[in-house]
Motif scaffolding. Sequence first.
Motif, PDB file in Angstrom:
ATOM      1  N   PHE A  22       0.871  -1.171   0.000  1.00  0.00           N
ATOM      2  CA  PHE A  22       0.000   0.000   0.000  1.00  0.00           C
ATOM      3  C   PHE A  22       0.905   1.217   0.000  1.00  0.00           C
ATOM      4  N   ASN A  23       0.622   2.179  -0.880  1.00  0.00           N
ATOM      5  CA  ASN A  23       1.560   3.272  -1.109  1.00  0.00           C
ATOM      6  C   ASN A  23       0.915   4.644  -0.878  1.00  0.00           C
ATOM      7  N   ARG A  24       0.463   4.868   0.347  1.00  0.00           N
ATOM      8  CA  ARG A  24      -0.035   6.189   0.779  1.00  0.00           C
ATOM      9  C   ARG A  24       0.629   6.512   2.118  1.00  0.00           C
ATOM     10  N   PRO A  25       1.962   6.564   2.174  1.00  0.00           N
ATOM     11  CA  PRO A  25       2.636   6.712   3.464  1.00  0.00           C
ATOM     12  C   PRO A  25       2.275   7.995   4.206  1.00  0.00           C
ATOM     13  N   ALA A  26       1.974   9.064   3.509  1.00  0.00           N
ATOM     14  CA  ALA A  26       1.626  10.314   4.187  1.00  0.00           C
ATOM     15  C   ALA A  26       0.313  10.193   4.958  1.00  0.00           C
ATOM     16  N   LYS A  27      -0.538   9.252   4.559  1.00  0.00           N
ATOM     17  CA  LYS A  27      -1.829   9.019   5.225  1.00  0.00           C
ATOM     18  C   LYS A  27      -1.837   7.683   5.964  1.00  0.00           C
ATOM     19  N   LEU A  28      -0.642   7.160   6.285  1.00  0.00           N
ATOM     20  CA  LEU A  28      -0.495   5.865   6.957  1.00  0.00           C
ATOM     21  C   LEU A  28      -1.238   4.756   6.202  1.00  0.00           C
ATOM     22  N   ASN A  29      -1.270   4.897   4.869  1.00  0.00           N
ATOM     23  CA  ASN A  29      -1.878   3.907   3.982  1.00  0.00           C
ATOM     24  C   ASN A  29      -3.357   3.681   4.271  1.00  0.00           C
ATOM     25  N   ALA A  30      -4.038   4.722   4.728  1.00  0.00           N
ATOM     26  CA  ALA A  30      -5.470   4.623   5.010  1.00  0.00           C
ATOM     27  C   ALA A  30      -6.209   4.231   3.735  1.00  0.00           C
ATOM     28  N   TRP A  31      -7.203   3.370   3.900  1.00  0.00           N
ATOM     29  CA  TRP A  31      -7.919   2.771   2.767  1.00  0.00           C
ATOM     30  C   TRP A  31      -8.849   3.773   2.093  1.00  0.00           C
ATOM     31  N   THR A  32      -8.824   3.787   0.758  1.00  0.00           N
ATOM     32  CA  THR A  32      -9.762   4.556  -0.062  1.00  0.00           C
ATOM     33  C   THR A  32     -10.250   3.637  -1.175  1.00  0.00           C
ATOM     34  N   ASP A  33     -11.286   4.060  -1.867  1.00  0.00           N
ATOM     35  CA  ASP A  33     -11.791   3.267  -2.991  1.00  0.00           C
ATOM     36  C   ASP A  33     -10.724   3.062  -4.057  1.00  0.00           C
ATOM     37  N   GLU A  34      -9.811   4.006  -4.193  1.00  0.00           N
ATOM     38  CA  GLU A  34      -8.758   3.893  -5.201  1.00  0.00           C
ATOM     39  C   GLU A  34      -7.800   2.733  -4.914  1.00  0.00           C
ATOM     40  N   LEU A  35      -7.755   2.261  -3.678  1.00  0.00           N
ATOM     41  CA  LEU A  35      -6.898   1.119  -3.343  1.00  0.00           C
ATOM     42  C   LEU A  35      -7.503  -0.213  -3.787  1.00  0.00           C
ATOM     43  N   GLU A  36      -8.673  -0.186  -4.388  1.00  0.00           N
ATOM     44  CA  GLU A  36      -9.331  -1.409  -4.832  1.00  0.00           C
ATOM     45  C   GLU A  36      -8.503  -2.172  -5.876  1.00  0.00           C
ATOM     46  N   SER A  37      -7.523  -1.514  -6.505  1.00  0.00           N
ATOM     47  CA  SER A  37      -6.649  -2.224  -7.445  1.00  0.00           C
ATOM     48  C   SER A  37      -5.915  -3.369  -6.739  1.00  0.00           C
ATOM     49  N   TYR A  38      -5.832  -3.279  -5.424  1.00  0.00           N
ATOM     50  CA  TYR A  38      -5.246  -4.347  -4.613  1.00  0.00           C
ATOM     51  C   TYR A  38      -5.953  -5.682  -4.885  1.00  0.00           C
TER      52      TYR A  38
END
Length: 82
Positions: A22-38
């Motif tokens: 997960f690559n949102r380190p500034a937000k502590l990798n908080a989940w968003t809909d855009e992370l659905e590519s996971y």
Amino acid sequence: MTGAPDELVLAEHRGPGPVLTFNRPAKLNAWTDELESYFTLLDAAEDDPDVRAVVVTGAGRGFCAGADLQRLQAAGEVSPIP
């Protein structure tokens, strides 16, 4: 690692399986809909008979802080009914 540094989920193949980051380190990798590519990356790993394990990690100092509450708060804002 595959993907540009600004992608939200990075994939790197090491040995018998991928490492998904997960690559949102500034937000502590908080989940968003855009992370659905996971989930697409997980599906690809499941379909690959050579994959024996999947490692999931987070960039920076946190794995995943949970849901991005700032986005949830914005989604929950409604106008009062007159």
